[in-house]
Scaffold this active site. Structure first.
Site, PDB file in Angstrom:
ATOM      1  N   HIS A 190      68.566 103.695  74.124  1.00  0.00           N
ATOM      2  CA  HIS A 190      67.475 103.380  74.549  1.00  0.00           C
ATOM      3  C   HIS A 190      66.320 104.515  74.182  1.00  0.00           C
ATOM      4  O   HIS A 190      67.261 106.114  74.837  1.00  0.00           O
ATOM      5  CB  HIS A 190      68.151 103.297  76.084  1.00  0.00           C
TER       6      HIS A 190
ATOM      7  N   ASP B 268      71.457 106.691  76.441  1.00  0.00           N
ATOM      8  CA  ASP B 268      69.964 107.021  76.767  1.00  0.00           C
ATOM      9  C   ASP B 268      69.227 108.760  76.010  1.00  0.00           C
ATOM     10  O   ASP B 268      69.604 109.546  76.043  1.00  0.00           O
ATOM     11  CB  ASP B 268      70.375 107.573  78.137  1.00  0.00           C
TER      12      ASP B 268
ATOM     13  N   MET C 290      65.599 110.997  75.988  1.00  0.00           N
ATOM     14  CA  MET C 290      65.128 111.690  76.757  1.00  0.00           C
ATOM     15  C   MET C 290      64.267 112.772  75.804  1.00  0.00           C
ATOM     16  O   MET C 290      64.943 113.603  75.182  1.00  0.00           O
ATOM     17  CB  MET C 290      65.447 112.097  77.759  1.00  0.00           C
TER      18      MET C 290
ATOM     19  N   SER D 201      76.388 103.408  80.129  1.00  0.00           N
ATOM     20  CA  SER D 201      75.643 104.845  80.196  1.00  0.00           C
ATOM     21  C   SER D 201      76.080 106.351  80.163  1.00  0.00           C
ATOM     22  O   SER D 201      76.678 106.565  80.862  1.00  0.00           O
ATOM     23  CB  SER D 201      73.885 104.780  81.043  1.00  0.00           C
TER      24      SER D 201
HETATM   25  C1  DX5 Z   1      67.703 105.827  83.539  1.00  0.00           C
HETATM   26  C2  DX5 Z   1      68.485 105.318  83.090  1.00  0.00           C
HETATM   27  C3  DX5 Z   1      70.020 104.644  82.433  1.00  0.00           C
HETATM   28  C4  DX5 Z   1      70.447 105.286  83.497  1.00  0.00           C
HETATM   29  C5  DX5 Z   1      71.763 104.821  84.302  1.00  0.00           C
HETATM   30  O1  DX5 Z   1      66.313 106.510  83.000  1.00  0.00           O
HETATM   31  O2  DX5 Z   1      67.754 105.084  81.532  1.00  0.00           O
HETATM   32  O3  DX5 Z   1      69.988 103.985  81.755  1.00  0.00           O
HETATM   33  O4  DX5 Z   1      71.683 106.336  82.363  1.00  0.00           O
HETATM   34  O5  DX5 Z   1      72.269 105.158  85.705  1.00  0.00           O
HETATM   35  P1  DX5 Z   1      72.811 104.408  86.366  1.00  0.00           P
HETATM   36  O6  DX5 Z   1      73.478 103.494  86.437  1.00  0.00           O
HETATM   37  O7  DX5 Z   1      73.396 105.971  87.363  1.00  0.00           O
HETATM   38  O8  DX5 Z   1      71.445 104.608  87.167  1.00  0.00           O
HETATM   39 ZN    ZN Z   2      69.054 103.690  79.777  1.00  0.00          ZN
END
Ligand code: DX5
Ligand code: ZN
Length: 216
Positions: A65, A34, A36, A7
């Protein structure tokens, strides 16, 4: 087959191009992006221009995502920006079936995500049409959290339904996963593994990815 999807959220944003290159060379399968919006989740990350720009030099599968409200409004623009897989949240979308159809019409892989409080049953009706289901193993919004073990029961239910019916659908897990606990999620039935902190913050991402495969 296990796919590792680091990610980008955990990368050094001062040099994204170099970070992505580093992870590509380390043997990642996908790049997890990701997005957001500060509404569906209490955080804002990055969006279309960043994905469009990284697409020019990166050969990895772009696993986008979307943590945004009414994702159906933006599916086409993310497809055009270079997404290969488009995941939207069940909780954020009024008509998941229509969004799936739209993503597939655009020639992209369609995926629904469920947050920790959403039951597995929510996605089961859509499995025949889906390329992937993302079972969040943390509350969406931030990297660096700890995996919530109760979410793994949902992975097991979805895996059983996919296998019993012969559906062609991957199961992705996202949040709090590293080479140390990857076996928990793969034993539950997940096969696309997101890892932000574990890979991007590793002193040796190549070894971390190898260890993840080995321990899965
Ligand atoms: C959280 C994201 C994840 C995040 C995971 O909302 O969807 O993809 O980046 O990060 P780690 O692996 O550090 O938990
Ligand atoms: Zn994610």
């Amino acid at each position: 087959m296990i796919y590792i999807s680091p990610s980008l959220l955990a990368a050094d944003f001062n040099c994204l191009g170099a970070e992505v290159k580093r992870i590509e060379e380390a043997g990642a399968d996908y790049l997890h992006l990701d997005v957001m919006d500060g509404v569906f989740v209490p955080n804002i990350s990055f969006g279309l221009p960043v994905i469009e720009s990284l697409r020019k030099t990166c050969g990895l599968v772009f696993d986008v995502h979307l943590m945004i409200t009414k994702p159906e409004r933006y599916v086409e623009r993310f497809a055009n920006a270079g997404a290969d897989i488009i995941t939207f949240h069940y909780e954020a979308c009024d008509d998941p079936a229509a969004a799936i159809a739209n993503i597939k019409e655009l020639g992209k892989k369609a995926s629904i995500s469920i947050s920790p409080k959403t039951p597995a049953e929510a996605v089961l009706p859509f499995l025949p049409e889906l390329d992937m289901v993302l079972v969040m193993t943390v509350e969406p919004g931030f990297g660096g959290q700890s995996l919530i073990p109760e979410t793994l029961e949902k992975v097991k239910i979805i895996r059983k339904t996919i296998d019993e019916n012969g559906y062609n659908c991957n199961i992705q897990v996202d949040g709090g996963i590293s080479e140390k606990n990857i076996s928990l999620v793969t034993e539950a039935g997940a096969n696309v593994i997101v890892a932000g902190t574990a890979v991007f913050r590793s002193p040796d991402p190549k070894k971390t990815i190898e260890d993840m495969r080995k321990n899965s």
